[in-house]
Enzyme design. Structure first.
Site, PDB file in Angstrom:
ATOM      1  N   HIS A 113     -15.076  -3.715  -0.892  1.00 33.37           N
ATOM      2  CA  HIS A 113     -14.981  -3.003  -2.168  1.00 33.37           C
ATOM      3  C   HIS A 113     -16.332  -2.554  -2.718  1.00 33.37           C
ATOM      4  O   HIS A 113     -16.398  -1.731  -3.623  1.00 33.37           O
ATOM      5  CB  HIS A 113     -14.271  -3.920  -3.184  1.00 33.37           C
ATOM      6  CG  HIS A 113     -13.845  -3.240  -4.441  1.00 33.37           C
ATOM      7  ND1 HIS A 113     -14.467  -3.453  -5.661  1.00 33.37           N
ATOM      8  CD2 HIS A 113     -12.861  -2.348  -4.670  1.00 33.37           C
ATOM      9  CE1 HIS A 113     -13.871  -2.723  -6.587  1.00 33.37           C
ATOM     10  NE2 HIS A 113     -12.892  -2.048  -6.021  1.00 33.37           N
ATOM     11  N   HIS A 124     -14.798   3.373 -15.575  1.00 35.81           N
ATOM     12  CA  HIS A 124     -14.660   2.553 -14.369  1.00 35.81           C
ATOM     13  C   HIS A 124     -15.925   1.741 -14.103  1.00 35.81           C
ATOM     14  O   HIS A 124     -15.982   0.958 -13.164  1.00 35.81           O
ATOM     15  CB  HIS A 124     -14.353   3.491 -13.183  1.00 35.81           C
ATOM     16  CG  HIS A 124     -13.961   2.797 -11.921  1.00 35.81           C
ATOM     17  ND1 HIS A 124     -14.742   2.822 -10.784  1.00 35.81           N
ATOM     18  CD2 HIS A 124     -12.870   2.057 -11.604  1.00 35.81           C
ATOM     19  CE1 HIS A 124     -14.150   2.130  -9.828  1.00 35.81           C
ATOM     20  NE2 HIS A 124     -13.008   1.659 -10.293  1.00 35.81           N
ATOM     21  N   ASN A 141       0.832  -1.211   0.000  1.00 34.53           N
ATOM     22  CA  ASN A 141       0.000   0.000   0.000  1.00 34.53           C
ATOM     23  C   ASN A 141       0.862   1.254   0.000  1.00 34.53           C
ATOM     24  O   ASN A 141       0.629   2.203  -0.748  1.00 34.53           O
ATOM     25  CB  ASN A 141      -0.893   0.039   1.253  1.00 34.53           C
ATOM     26  CG  ASN A 141      -2.086  -0.893   1.166  1.00 34.53           C
ATOM     27  OD1 ASN A 141      -2.381  -1.436   0.112  1.00 34.53           O
ATOM     28  ND2 ASN A 141      -2.763  -1.093   2.282  1.00 34.53           N
TER      29      ASN A 141
END
Length: 717
Positions: A599, A442, A50
């Site tokens: 998510h 997206h 990350n």
């Protein structure tokens, strides 16, 4: 702005500092001694990967702003220079805690578990020395490329994120009678395993070391005519934020391929070195990389902790890992019916990874083979390395179907992968679209057009996550199958817009960004505020990855000040503050960090008792609402609405993996003493497995039912 009084810098948190708090929440899982040991290793590895991406993209972008003399402040009133200073302080603290966790907690715990990790070659036993020296000769030496720097050889180009060993070499100058010191470097080859199993001193135990330690021990064999003064690993992070001028690019695919090469050689924005590195060696690296001060990280341990994922994967030690979960079958498809028939009978809800991703793959596979299917259209953002969906789309084109695929070439760090897929699909005969200029696509949508007895019918799959069969086992996402004509019309309009730039006069059900999604969300938030003003029950519950859009946050503050109860489930960045008197006292924020990466995006509005639920691909961030093609869709099937309300309810009751945002800005886990423990992810696993078992049992029982044959006279007419 409509909500000017709620748009003050002191009401917001800087986006980058909020992200660091997220990585800190991941790190807190690595520190949690109630978790299985190897799961803690995994979380520590994730914090490291990350942080790498954060530096390559976010910190790089801020550095660019400083170089350009950009003085504008962010929503929290901070300039780019101020942000970099605060980021450096907090990331140094984060890295300190990472290595403290590794050295003081995890390594001793691994020793007790019978896994010995040797991070320094000086600690090898005689037997281990013999083994690693032979391993070096047989496997490593032939692959290495040592590079020296002197008057005839300039400092070599060091690639982004690679692990290297720098050395100082000395050679007697017999003519001048003095010692000359030279610099040399060798890249630790990524083609070889970094974690190497070596002989163990104790029977039944496992011992591992790192490839760089084997090279460091044998480095003198690379420079036979020199004495090695010192050798230390180092690693650099470069600016990987690709500057793509789409208006000027004649061919976007070619332009991105060019920029990908530059990513390896961008400005150095971070240098990691061993904390005991020789100062002379460090001075050379600082000068050559033009890096100094806070951009240097002195590491007390091995560089690049992403290698801990390899340690996690070592065979055995299953008692120190969470049992692997196998996604359960989707009850709606546990029968002998054709997938299109199931969808015609009613909308189907999917909840990954608890439910299998197979129906999504089967949807495209069956469409590819079905002689009645005329066309398949799909958006692809990130796909797996060996994607069955890509294979099915290629087969569909070869079978004569009309196949249109939007492949988003600008999906960060997946650009190369997507270029390969795009070329393959084009060769198979698919129409490949590369998206709209200036916008990333997206959205997650698939449209199948089928010829049936009653005419053309459109089948649609809409989702919150990517068409990636690998990450579908790791990310929590939701999706629906429908053949509702209103969704079908909108899906057609989306693909026409993407391929031909034609926007429809009206939309039936889908909410599309960047056209009008933000306005629609703001209106729905305002509507809740109006209900609250009238004394009616008003409630907003929203789940997303990130929240940092100023207008949306100001609208939420306004709604909270009017008395709307606002519950937010935000995994990552949250630039909103809770507990501001008269402003955000009615806003509650939590973040779940668990085995699976949260998510999905779900939005619930009470709407005066006429509940509205939406799902989709968009977070409440400026990039999603203003600079991307995103889709959010309403959930209209009452049965599916109930399922989604159950998802939200369980996640808002989670008291094991949830971190609660405090008015201080810190995230804290709940006090679980005396409470029934609720781990929402584990509960969803249990529920999905039980439903699949029940559906399988029901199918078996139906097969056992005896149906008597009809008398012959009733059949013959």
């Amino acid at each position: 702005m409509k909500f000017k009084e709620f748009d003050k810098p002191e009401y917001f948190v800087n986006r980058e500092l909020s992200w660091i708090k997220f990585d800190d929440r991941v790190l807190s899982e690595a520190r949690d001694k109630s978790l299985p040991l190897f799961e803690r290793l995994k979380f520590l590895s994730i914090t490291s990967s990350n942080l790498d991406e954060f530096y390559m993209v976010r910190v790089a972008s801020l550095k660019d702003q400083v170089h350009a003399g950009y003085k504008k402040t962010d929503i929290a009133g901070m300039t780019a220079k101020e942000q970099l200073k605060a980021i450096s302080r907090q990331t140094h603290d984060l890295v300190h805690v990472q290595y403290s966790t590794l050295n003081r907690s995890l390594v001793p715990a691994l020793e007790k578990a019978g896994l010995h990790v040797i991070f320094e070659h000086e600690a090898f036993s005689e037997k281990q020395k013999e083994f690693v020296d032979q391993y070096f000769e047989d496997n490593v030496y032939p692959v290495l490329t040592p590079m020296a720097m002197d008057s005839s050889r300039p400092f070599p180009l060091i690639r982004n994120k690679t692990l290297n060993i720098g050395a100082l070499l000395s050679k007697k100058d017999t003519k001048k009678g003095k010692e000359e010191i030279d610099f040399a470097t060798v890249q630790v080859p990524s083609v070889l395993p970094r974690v190497v199993i070596i002989p163990s001193e104790k029977k039944g135990h496992t011992t591992v070391t790192l490839l760089e330690q084997i090279i460091e021990r044998n480095i003198d064999k690379l420079f036979l005519s020199y004495d090695v003064i010192c050798a230390h690993p180092y690693r650099i992070m470069r600016n990987a934020d690709l500057p793509i001028d789409e208006d000027e690019a004649e061919d976007l695919l070619v332009e991105i391929q060019k920029q990908l090469k530059k990513r390896q050689w961008g400005e150095v924005i971070r240098l990691e070195v061993e904390d005991k590195m020789d100062p002379r060696l460090l001075d050379i690296l600082k000068m050559e990389f033009q890096v100094h001060g806070d951009d240097i990280f002195f590491i007390n341990g091995p560089l690049d902790l992403t290698m801990l994922m390899k340690v996690y994967g070592i065979d055995g030690y299953e008692q120190f890992k969470e049992p692997k979960y196998k996604p359960a079958a989707v009850p709606a498809f546990q029968n002998d019916k054709d997938i299109f028939q199931v969808i015609r009978e009613g909308d189907v809800f999917l909840h990954h990874p608890y439910m299998s991703f197979d129906p999504v793959v089967d949807f495209v596979r069956q469409a590819a083979k079905d002689p009645d299917v005329l066309a398949i259209k799909q958006t692809l953002y990130r796909v797996s390395g060996n994607s069955p969906i890509i294979a099915a789309l290629a087969q569909a084109a070869e079978n004569g179907k009309q196949v249109s695929v939007l492949v988003e070439l600008k999906a960060r760090f997946d650009e190369e992968n997507n270029i390969v897929w795009a070329k393959m699909l084009e060769k198979a005969g698919c129409h490949v679209i590369y998206g709209l200029v200036g916008l990333k696509t997206h959205s997650k949508i698939t449209l199948v057009v089928r010829r049936e007895e009653n005419g053309i019918r459109r089948y649609v799959h809409l989702a919150t996550g990517n068409y990636n069969d690998s990450t579908a086992k790791l990310y929590t996402d939701c999706g629906i199958f429908t053949c509702d004509e209103r969704f079908g019309e909108d899906a057609t309009a989306v693909f026409n817009m993407l391929s031909g730039y034609s926007e429809p006069k009206r939309w039936n059900r889908l909410i599309v960004a960047p056209i009008w999604m933000k306005d629609r969300f703001v209106k729905m938030i305002e509507r809740e505020a109006e209900h609250a003003k009238k004394g009616e029950e008003a409630h907003i519950a929203a789940k997303m990855n990130s929240l940092c859009d100023p207008e949306i946050m100001a609208a939420l503050y306004y709604a909270s000040s009017c008395g709307v109860r606002i519950d937010l489930l935000i995994r990552g960045i949250c630039c909103l503050k809770v507990g501001i008197p008269g402003i955000s006292e009615n806003i509650h924020v939590r973040s779940i960090v668990g085995n699976f990466l949260e998510h999905s995006r779900i939005f619930y509005f009470r709407n005066g008792g006429s509940d509205e639920i939406y799902m989709g691909s968009a977070d409440w961030m400026p990039r999603n609402l203003d600079r991307r093609v995103e889709i959010v869709f309403p959930v209209e099937d009452e049965r599916i609405k109930e399922e989604i309300m159950h998802v939200l309810d369980l996640e808002f009751r989670d008291n094991v993996k949830a971190h609660i945002l405090q008015p201080s800005g810190l995230y804290e886990k709940q006090d679980k003493r005396g409470k029934t423990l609720i781990n929402s992810q584990m509960e969803f696993c249990r529920e999905a497995t039980e439903r699949a078992k029940a559906a399988k049992k029901e199918k078996k029982e139906k097969k056992r039912v005896f149906v008597p044959a009809e008398p012959a006279e009733d059949i013959i007419k």
